[in-house]
Scaffold this active site. Sequence first.
Site: not given
Ligand code: GLN
Length: 199
Positions: A84, A174, A176
């Site tokens: 992410c 995710h 994890e």
């Molecule tokens: N929206 C977040 C970002 O732009 C990432 C979201 C996440 O890591 N769950 O950094």
Amino acid sequence: MRIGILAVQGAFIEHEKQLVSIADHFNEQIECIEIRKKSDLENLDGIILPGGESTVQGKLLRDLEIFDTLQAMILQGVPTLATCAGLILLAQSLENDSTMHLATLPVTVQRNAYGRQLGSFSVSSNVGEIENFPLIFIRAPYITEVSADTKILVAVDQHIVGVEYKNQIGLAFHPEMTDDTRIHKYFLQKVKAYNSATV
Ligand code: GLN
């Protein structure tokens, strides 16, 4: 093996728990190092970049002077798993943000690609060779472009959400946050292979 988890912000504990739960069944010792300063990067065999807020993480990487060494290690081939916000840190280009961070992964990423309202959702899909993996998305990005030599691991509704390029695995979701450890095991196998190749 020593796995460094970037721990300046975000969901790093979840990765640590995942590695601890694998450790019992993995016939190699796994040591987790929380990365908060440059010296924490010494002698790492693998790197995990967790979810969280990429702008904050990117700023802290620079402020804490971790940035250059971390970038060099990834470019040298240290296996790296990014989820992410971690994927956003690795991306060579961001579609809706002028900031660039480590820029080691030849993909274009769109932040908050599902909109801010559609906060979280989950689906199940194959990820590379791994079948039926639960994908959890939280204000997730997706990948809009990949270089020809980047392997697409998974796409959902025609949006690429997982890739592998050399030593780097970048995921918009995710693993994890599930109790499915197969992606982390896959990453640890990569670390093991890298270790035996470099000894
Ligand atoms: N929206 C977040 C970002 O732009 C990432 C979201 C996440 O890591 N769950 O950094």
